[in-house]
Design a protein around this motif. Structure first.
Motif, mmCIF file in Angstrom:
data_model
loop_
_atom_site.group_PDB
_atom_site.id
_atom_site.type_symbol
_atom_site.label_atom_id
_atom_site.label_comp_id
_atom_site.label_asym_id
_atom_site.label_seq_id
_atom_site.Cartn_x
_atom_site.Cartn_y
_atom_site.Cartn_z
ATOM 1 N N PHE A 129 32.308 69.322 6.875
ATOM 2 C CA PHE A 129 32.176 68.303 5.841
ATOM 3 C C PHE A 129 30.820 67.617 6.010
ATOM 4 O O PHE A 129 30.578 66.937 7.021
ATOM 5 C CB PHE A 129 33.307 67.280 5.948
ATOM 6 C CG PHE A 129 34.675 67.898 5.890
ATOM 7 C CD1 PHE A 129 35.094 68.577 4.759
ATOM 8 C CD2 PHE A 129 35.536 67.823 6.974
ATOM 9 C CE1 PHE A 129 36.356 69.155 4.700
ATOM 10 C CE2 PHE A 129 36.798 68.388 6.931
ATOM 11 C CZ PHE A 129 37.210 69.063 5.789
ATOM 12 N N VAL A 130 29.937 67.812 5.053
ATOM 13 C CA VAL A 130 28.585 67.254 5.113
ATOM 14 C C VAL A 130 28.469 66.175 4.037
ATOM 15 O O VAL A 130 28.689 66.449 2.847
ATOM 16 C CB VAL A 130 27.513 68.339 4.885
ATOM 17 C CG1 VAL A 130 26.119 67.751 4.986
ATOM 18 C CG2 VAL A 130 27.694 69.474 5.888
ATOM 19 N N ARG A 131 28.136 64.970 4.448
ATOM 20 C CA ARG A 131 28.000 63.859 3.520
ATOM 21 C C ARG A 131 26.616 63.245 3.671
ATOM 22 O O ARG A 131 26.251 62.792 4.760
ATOM 23 C CB ARG A 131 29.080 62.797 3.776
ATOM 24 C CG ARG A 131 30.507 63.327 3.628
ATOM 25 C CD ARG A 131 30.807 63.784 2.214
ATOM 26 N NE ARG A 131 32.160 64.312 2.056
ATOM 27 C CZ ARG A 131 32.456 65.597 2.016
ATOM 28 N NH1 ARG A 131 31.474 66.492 2.141
ATOM 29 N NH2 ARG A 131 33.693 66.009 1.848
ATOM 30 N N GLU A 132 25.851 63.257 2.579
ATOM 31 C CA GLU A 132 24.482 62.750 2.582
ATOM 32 C C GLU A 132 23.657 63.378 3.707
ATOM 33 O O GLU A 132 22.924 62.709 4.432
ATOM 34 C CB GLU A 132 24.467 61.215 2.698
ATOM 35 C CG GLU A 132 24.972 60.499 1.472
ATOM 36 C CD GLU A 132 24.108 60.735 0.242
ATOM 37 O OE1 GLU A 132 22.878 60.873 0.413
ATOM 38 O OE2 GLU A 132 24.651 60.796 -0.870
ATOM 39 N N GLY A 133 23.820 64.698 3.879
ATOM 40 C CA GLY A 133 23.033 65.418 4.862
ATOM 41 C C GLY A 133 23.521 65.314 6.280
ATOM 42 O O GLY A 133 22.866 65.807 7.194
ATOM 43 N N LYS A 134 24.688 64.699 6.513
ATOM 44 C CA LYS A 134 25.189 64.522 7.882
ATOM 45 C C LYS A 134 26.566 65.183 8.008
ATOM 46 O O LYS A 134 27.435 64.999 7.164
ATOM 47 C CB LYS A 134 25.270 63.054 8.245
ATOM 48 C CG LYS A 134 23.936 62.352 8.168
ATOM 49 C CD LYS A 134 24.101 60.882 8.438
ATOM 50 C CE LYS A 134 22.767 60.167 8.273
ATOM 51 N NZ LYS A 134 22.275 60.223 6.885
ATOM 52 N N VAL A 135 26.745 65.925 9.074
ATOM 53 C CA VAL A 135 28.037 66.540 9.350
ATOM 54 C C VAL A 135 28.971 65.475 9.917
ATOM 55 O O VAL A 135 28.718 64.933 10.994
ATOM 56 C CB VAL A 135 27.898 67.711 10.350
ATOM 57 C CG1 VAL A 135 29.274 68.306 10.654
ATOM 58 C CG2 VAL A 135 26.971 68.785 9.789
ATOM 59 N N ILE A 136 30.051 65.165 9.178
ATOM 60 C CA ILE A 136 30.950 64.090 9.625
ATOM 61 C C ILE A 136 32.277 64.616 10.155
ATOM 62 O O ILE A 136 33.077 63.851 10.691
ATOM 63 C CB ILE A 136 31.221 63.078 8.493
ATOM 64 C CG1 ILE A 136 32.006 63.747 7.354
ATOM 65 C CG2 ILE A 136 29.939 62.465 7.983
ATOM 66 C CD1 ILE A 136 32.552 62.763 6.342
ATOM 67 N N GLY A 137 32.542 65.920 10.005
ATOM 68 C CA GLY A 137 33.810 66.436 10.510
ATOM 69 C C GLY A 137 33.922 67.934 10.321
ATOM 70 O O GLY A 137 33.100 68.574 9.669
ATOM 71 N N ARG A 138 34.993 68.493 10.939
ATOM 72 C CA ARG A 138 35.236 69.930 10.866
ATOM 73 C C ARG A 138 36.728 70.189 10.892
ATOM 74 O O ARG A 138 37.477 69.485 11.556
ATOM 75 C CB ARG A 138 34.596 70.635 12.061
ATOM 76 C CG ARG A 138 34.688 72.154 12.011
ATOM 77 C CD ARG A 138 34.511 72.783 13.392
ATOM 78 N NE ARG A 138 35.765 72.797 14.149
ATOM 79 C CZ ARG A 138 35.911 73.414 15.323
ATOM 80 N NH1 ARG A 138 34.891 74.030 15.875
ATOM 81 N NH2 ARG A 138 37.069 73.398 15.953
ATOM 82 N N ARG A 139 37.148 71.182 10.140
ATOM 83 C CA ARG A 139 38.527 71.661 10.208
ATOM 84 C C ARG A 139 38.497 73.175 10.342
ATOM 85 O O ARG A 139 37.598 73.829 9.804
ATOM 86 C CB ARG A 139 39.318 71.295 8.943
ATOM 87 C CG ARG A 139 39.638 69.815 8.857
ATOM 88 C CD ARG A 139 40.728 69.458 9.864
ATOM 89 N NE ARG A 139 40.721 68.044 10.141
ATOM 90 C CZ ARG A 139 41.339 67.127 9.394
ATOM 91 N NH1 ARG A 139 41.975 67.496 8.315
ATOM 92 N NH2 ARG A 139 41.294 65.863 9.729
#
Length: 613
Positions: free
Chosen positions: A267-277
């Motif tokens: 999950f990439v938000r505004e160029g930043k990876v914030i999580g993974r599933r």
């Protein structure tokens, strides 16, 4: 194999349902050309997928439903899969809940809410976050920098003074007029920008305010602003930056090994990876078809749909998928297969995550198999218990009798398979009769659907085990399903009631007089205790829910004009049923949206009858 005349099937887009001998739906699929798609199942070479060979040996009839477009076929396929839960379609088992932050800008003083469902309600959502712990840490930071309200506005306004959060400077107390609407709006704007990944704008704004405070010699305020800037900068440094054009995007990686496929989503938000599933799937479909089915299943849930979806391979139905996702999102979104640059690097990163997840799960899977083998050996089971079910009964003095079924699949909780049961045929507190009813209902249906456990663990001793054995013999399942009872540890106390000894958990086996005791602290004991506790928790939760519903029914549902929505509004406004009963007529009339005549009716119901509970 089924002998069919393929010419009778339409050469149009639509959905096909493959059914078994009892009319049960075994598989649901979609196609832009139904006849060609079904022809592939009956070709001379046959379909190469292993599960299709087993499927076709069981198919008795094929039903088709024609649609006007591929998109309609996709939507109908999703609907039918949810309705029938076919055995041979993809079933995502995910023991994690998606956590997001919600803020409704239409409220008088908007606030952030931790939610687990994303709805089309006009509010703005941020996430999904990797865990509730991570999002709570994010909220702590935001409240220190932007002190938004924490509690419902009306509840806070009824208080004599602001709450504790205001005293520790994490709430600006709009409920008591200690901040103007415009000043509060500035706090909301800063919080939203921070959540959206626009930290630079927030830092610039705070630095400007810090300089203004210093010019006015308000050094205390300037110091607070300086600390806020440092807190943001420290947080940003911890985040993984992905230079791939910025914006919100989900990235899918795929790793295939043997007969299994591991899929990872970043999950990439505004160029930043914030999580993974990550998800483990059996390799039952061609890769593009498997990925398409996975995306349909994943995004049909209540999750945030990004602006872009980066994929490792081209999908035949990518255009249809993009239209469907755009409709769910409410605006145009893209499905991309990047070949170079930052996007390709992200897809490669997702693939490496999928590979690493496969390795991690592989080692855990081997460990779980060893534990299951240990359970089979120690409890003298006739087979490896790949699917274990545990049942528990819950009631209070015979009222609201319910049962629960918790499930372990391959040694892990399979929460999608958990079930509740309302006791139908038993009156009063008779746990044995209730258990007999539930077990017979469960196993009879399991025989029809061909979904049976390898091993049933009953919460109880010899009495409960004898009930289980009776049901298994009655249904001729004794040789198919192993049965064991687990009895809670016994406690010995001295004359003062102080615990002096606690015995081990005891496991009762059919035909054996003395119970089996597993070594304290062993993985096998821990797995079975956890399953028993899950069944108990699940039963108690459902039991309490029924009791609450009954209480609400007796108190509010019998009042004419008070429906489900009105009950929710009353509880939201007053906070509890007790406070509704204690409310004065004036307080009821002051509730927004409640007609005066209905307020009088509610007041009369609770006060003329002398009710105070």
């Amino acid at each position: 194999m089924l002998d069919v005349d393929l010419k009778k099937f339409p050469a149009l887009p639509g959905v096909y349902l493959m059914k078994g001998a009892q009319g049960e739906v075994l598989y649901v699929g979609k196609a832009k050309h139904l006849r060609n798609r079904l022809r592939s199942y009956f070709s001379v070479t046959g379909d190469g997928r292993a599960h299709i060979r087993f499927l076709m040996n069981r198919v008795e009839t094929i039903e088709t439903i024609v649609t006007d477009t591929e998109k309609e076929a996709l939507i109908l396929e999703n609907t039918l899969i949810k309705k029938y839960r076919p055995r041979y379609n993809i079933n995502l088992r995910d023991d994690k809940t998606y956590v997001s932050l919600r803020i409704d800008m239409r409220e008088e003083f908007p606030t952030l809410q931790l939610v687990r469902r994303v709805k089309k309600d006009g509010a703005r959502y941020f996430g999904p976050y990797s865990s509730s712990t991570a999002v709570k840490e994010t909220l702590k930071l935001i409240y220190r920098i932007f002190p938004l309200r924490h509690h419902p506005l009306e509840a806070c306004r009824r208080r004599d003074r602001p709450c504790l959060y205001h005293q520790i400077e994490q709430c600006s107390a709009p409920c008591h007029g200690l901040i103007s609407p415009s000043e509060y709006a500035a706090l909301v704007d800063g919080a939203v920008k921070l959540l959206a990944g626009r930290e630079k704008e927030v830092v610039t704004l705070l630095q400007q305010r810090m300089g203004a405070a210093a010019e006015k010699l308000d050094y205390e305020q300037a110091a607070r602003l300086r600390d806020q800037v440092q807190a943001i900068e420290q947080t940003v440094e911890k985040q993984k930056v992905a230079d791939a054009g910025g914006g919100d995007q989900d990235v899918v990686g795929l790793h295939r090994e043997g007969g299994e496929v591991e899929l990872a989503i970043l999950f990439v938000r505004e160029g930043k990876v914030i999580g993974r599933r990550s998800y483990s799937l059996e390799w039952r479909l061609a890769e593009d078809e498997l990925l398409s089915s996975f995306l349909q299943e994943f995004y049909s849930r209540d999750v945030v749909i990004p602006d872009r979806l980066l994929l490792p391979l081209v999908l035949e139905d990518s255009e249809t998928l993009a239209d469907w996702l755009s409709e769910r999102k409410g605006k145009r979104m893209q499905l991309l297969v990047p070949q170079r640059g930052g996007g390709r690097q992200l897809v490669e990163m997702a693939r490496r995550n999928a590979e690493e997840s496969f390795r991690e799960k592989g080692s855990r899977r081997e460990a779980r198999q060893q534990v299951l083998q240990d359970i089979a050996t120690r409890l003298q089971l006739g087979r490896l218990p790949q699917r274990i079910e545990c049942f528990d009964i819950s009631n209070v003095q015979g009222r609201f009798s319910v049962a629960s079924m918790a499930v372990l699949s391959d040694g892990e909780p399979d929460k999608g398979a958990y079930r509740h049961f309302r006791i139908r045929t038993v009156t009063g507190s008779d746990d044995y009769a209730s258990l007999y009813e539930v077990l017979k209902r469960r196993l009879t249906r399991g025989m029809e659907e061909e979904v049976l456990p390898d091993f049933i663990l009953i919460d109880g001793g010899k009495g409960q085990l004898s009930v289980l054995n009776a049901v298994l013999e009655e249904l001729a399942l004794s040789d198919r399903i192993d049965a064991v009872g687990i009895a809670k540890s016994r406690v010995r106390s001295n004359v003062r009631g102080k615990v002096v000894e606690r015995s081990e958990e005891r496991f009762f086996l059919p035909g054996r007089k003395n119970p089996v005791v597993l070594r304290q602290g062993s993985p096998a004991l821990f797995m079975l205790e956890r399953l028993r506790d899950e069944a108990h928790r699940f039963a108690i939760t459902y039991h309490r829910k029924l009791r609450r519903q009954s209480t609400l029914h007796s108190a509010l549902e019998d009042i004419p004009g008070v429906g489900a929505q009105r009950r929710k509004a009353l509880l939201r406004h007053f906070g509890s049923l007790k406070k509704i009963k204690q409310a004065s007529l004036e307080q009821l009339k002051d509730m927004p949206g409640l007609p005066s005549t209905l307020a009088e009716r509610i007041f009369d119901t609770f006060h003329k009858s002398g009710s105070s509970e």
